[in-house]
Design a protein around this motif. Structure first.
Motif, PDB file in Angstrom:
ATOM      1  N   ARG A  15      -3.463  34.895  45.313  1.00 49.50           N
ATOM      2  CA  ARG A  15      -4.005  35.177  43.974  1.00 49.50           C
ATOM      3  C   ARG A  15      -4.162  33.900  43.161  1.00 49.50           C
ATOM      4  NH1 ARG A  15      -1.702  40.937  41.782  1.00 49.50           N
ATOM      5  NH2 ARG A  15      -2.221  42.104  43.647  1.00 49.50           N
ATOM      6  N   GLN A  16      -3.222  32.968  43.300  1.00 50.78           N
ATOM      7  CA  GLN A  16      -3.342  31.697  42.597  1.00 50.78           C
ATOM      8  C   GLN A  16      -4.537  30.897  43.118  1.00 50.78           C
ATOM      9  OE1 GLN A  16       0.977  30.772  43.185  1.00 50.78           O
ATOM     10  NE2 GLN A  16       0.697  29.702  41.224  1.00 50.78           N
ATOM     11  N   ILE A  17      -4.756  30.928  44.428  1.00 56.67           N
ATOM     12  CA  ILE A  17      -5.906  30.222  45.000  1.00 56.67           C
ATOM     13  C   ILE A  17      -7.200  30.819  44.454  1.00 56.67           C
ATOM     14  CG2 ILE A  17      -7.193  29.765  47.143  1.00 56.67           C
ATOM     15  CD1 ILE A  17      -4.698  28.021  46.914  1.00 56.67           C
ATOM     16  N   LYS A  18      -7.304  32.141  44.438  1.00 58.54           N
ATOM     17  CA  LYS A  18      -8.502  32.802  43.916  1.00 58.54           C
ATOM     18  C   LYS A  18      -8.700  32.494  42.434  1.00 58.54           C
ATOM     19  CE  LYS A  18      -8.497  36.802  47.025  1.00 58.54           C
ATOM     20  NZ  LYS A  18      -8.366  38.278  47.054  1.00 58.54           N
ATOM     21  N   ALA A  19      -7.622  32.532  41.670  1.00 59.99           N
ATOM     22  CA  ALA A  19      -7.704  32.227  40.236  1.00 59.99           C
ATOM     23  C   ALA A  19      -8.122  30.771  40.021  1.00 59.99           C
ATOM     24  CB  ALA A  19      -6.374  32.516  39.552  1.00 59.99           C
ATOM     25  N   ALA A  20      -7.591  29.878  40.832  1.00 63.34           N
ATOM     26  CA  ALA A  20      -7.947  28.465  40.720  1.00 63.34           C
ATOM     27  C   ALA A  20      -9.425  28.256  41.023  1.00 63.34           C
ATOM     28  CB  ALA A  20      -7.085  27.637  41.672  1.00 63.34           C
ATOM     29  N   ARG A  21      -9.923  28.927  42.052  1.00 64.78           N
ATOM     30  CA  ARG A  21     -11.356  28.833  42.361  1.00 64.78           C
ATOM     31  C   ARG A  21     -12.192  29.307  41.176  1.00 64.78           C
ATOM     32  NH1 ARG A  21     -14.131  31.591  45.439  1.00 64.78           N
ATOM     33  NH2 ARG A  21     -12.807  33.303  46.118  1.00 64.78           N
ATOM     34  N   ALA A  22     -11.760  30.393  40.548  1.00 65.38           N
ATOM     35  CA  ALA A  22     -12.493  30.929  39.401  1.00 65.38           C
ATOM     36  C   ALA A  22     -12.485  29.938  38.228  1.00 65.38           C
ATOM     37  CB  ALA A  22     -11.896  32.266  38.973  1.00 65.38           C
ATOM     38  N   LEU A  23     -11.364  29.273  37.998  1.00 68.16           N
ATOM     39  CA  LEU A  23     -11.275  28.304  36.896  1.00 68.16           C
ATOM     40  C   LEU A  23     -12.274  27.170  37.040  1.00 68.16           C
ATOM     41  CD1 LEU A  23      -7.457  27.824  36.198  1.00 68.16           C
ATOM     42  CD2 LEU A  23      -9.180  28.683  34.617  1.00 68.16           C
ATOM     43  N   VAL A  24     -12.502  26.740  38.269  1.00 63.89           N
ATOM     44  CA  VAL A  24     -13.411  25.615  38.489  1.00 63.89           C
ATOM     45  C   VAL A  24     -14.784  26.076  38.983  1.00 63.89           C
ATOM     46  CG1 VAL A  24     -11.568  23.929  38.813  1.00 63.89           C
ATOM     47  CG2 VAL A  24     -12.475  25.146  40.805  1.00 63.89           C
ATOM     48  N   ALA A  25     -15.002  27.401  38.957  1.00 66.98           N
ATOM     49  CA  ALA A  25     -16.283  28.005  39.351  1.00 66.98           C
ATOM     50  C   ALA A  25     -16.686  27.623  40.774  1.00 66.98           C
ATOM     51  CB  ALA A  25     -17.380  27.650  38.352  1.00 66.98           C
ATOM     52  N   TRP A  26     -15.733  27.681  41.680  1.00 64.18           N
ATOM     53  CA  TRP A  26     -15.985  27.386  43.088  1.00 64.18           C
ATOM     54  C   TRP A  26     -16.092  28.668  43.891  1.00 64.18           C
ATOM     55  CZ3 TRP A  26     -12.347  23.031  45.310  1.00 64.18           C
ATOM     56  CH2 TRP A  26     -12.787  21.778  44.850  1.00 64.18           C
ATOM     57  N   SER A  27     -17.029  28.695  44.800  1.00 64.97           N
ATOM     58  CA  SER A  27     -17.127  29.759  45.788  1.00 64.97           C
ATOM     59  C   SER A  27     -16.169  29.430  46.943  1.00 64.97           C
ATOM     60  CB  SER A  27     -18.557  29.844  46.328  1.00 64.97           C
ATOM     61  OG  SER A  27     -18.873  28.653  47.036  1.00 64.97           O
ATOM     62  N   GLN A  28     -16.041  30.352  47.862  1.00 69.12           N
ATOM     63  CA  GLN A  28     -15.254  30.060  49.066  1.00 69.12           C
ATOM     64  C   GLN A  28     -15.890  28.896  49.824  1.00 69.12           C
ATOM     65  OE1 GLN A  28     -15.170  33.887  51.050  1.00 69.12           O
ATOM     66  NE2 GLN A  28     -13.178  34.374  50.157  1.00 69.12           N
ATOM     67  N   GLU A  29     -17.198  28.824  49.812  1.00 73.39           N
ATOM     68  CA  GLU A  29     -17.909  27.738  50.488  1.00 73.39           C
ATOM     69  C   GLU A  29     -17.599  26.392  49.840  1.00 73.39           C
ATOM     70  OE1 GLU A  29     -19.248  30.679  49.555  1.00 73.39           O
ATOM     71  OE2 GLU A  29     -19.736  31.537  51.515  1.00 73.39           O
ATOM     72  N   ASP A  30     -17.532  26.364  48.506  1.00 67.86           N
ATOM     73  CA  ASP A  30     -17.180  25.126  47.798  1.00 67.86           C
ATOM     74  C   ASP A  30     -15.778  24.676  48.178  1.00 67.86           C
ATOM     75  OD1 ASP A  30     -19.620  25.015  46.316  1.00 67.86           O
ATOM     76  OD2 ASP A  30     -18.776  26.338  44.785  1.00 67.86           O
ATOM     77  N   LEU A  31     -14.857  25.628  48.215  1.00 66.55           N
ATOM     78  CA  LEU A  31     -13.475  25.290  48.583  1.00 66.55           C
ATOM     79  C   LEU A  31     -13.419  24.773  50.014  1.00 66.55           C
ATOM     80  CD1 LEU A  31     -10.471  25.124  47.952  1.00 66.55           C
ATOM     81  CD2 LEU A  31     -10.291  27.568  48.488  1.00 66.55           C
ATOM     82  N   ALA A  32     -14.168  25.392  50.908  1.00 63.70           N
ATOM     83  CA  ALA A  32     -14.199  24.939  52.298  1.00 63.70           C
ATOM     84  C   ALA A  32     -14.714  23.504  52.389  1.00 63.70           C
ATOM     85  CB  ALA A  32     -15.072  25.872  53.136  1.00 63.70           C
TER      86      ALA A  32
END
Length: 87
Positions: free
Chosen positions: A13-30
């Protein structure tokens, strides 16, 4: 060693929330972490602490921290994430 222990306590949940804060998709994180998209999808399909190999979690956390995410540990008020203040 202390840093490695804290990585284990970071939740999906923290990873998902962090992605949302920086407006990253799963692809961006990858792309920014070097972790494959299928691995991120598999991890995010579950709840709880980051599963899988410890270095995978470390890569995800490092990529998000590099863009200003701060992971807040469980300290009685609940675990979370926030953006660091700009300097």
């Amino acid at each position: 060693m202390e840093r490695r222990l804290s990585i284990l306590k970071i939740s999906i949940r923290q990873i998902k929330a962090a992605r949302a804060l920086v407006a990253w998709s799963q692809e961006d994180l990858a792309q920014n972490s070097g972790v494959s998209i299928p691995t991120i999808r598999r991890l995010e399909a579950r709840d709880g602490e980051i599963g899988g190999r410890q270095e995978t979690g470390a890569k995800l956390v490092a990529a998000l921290e590099a863009v200003g995410v701060e992971f807040i540990p469980e300290n009685g008020g609940g675990a979370g994430v926030r953006l660091k203040k700009s300097r």
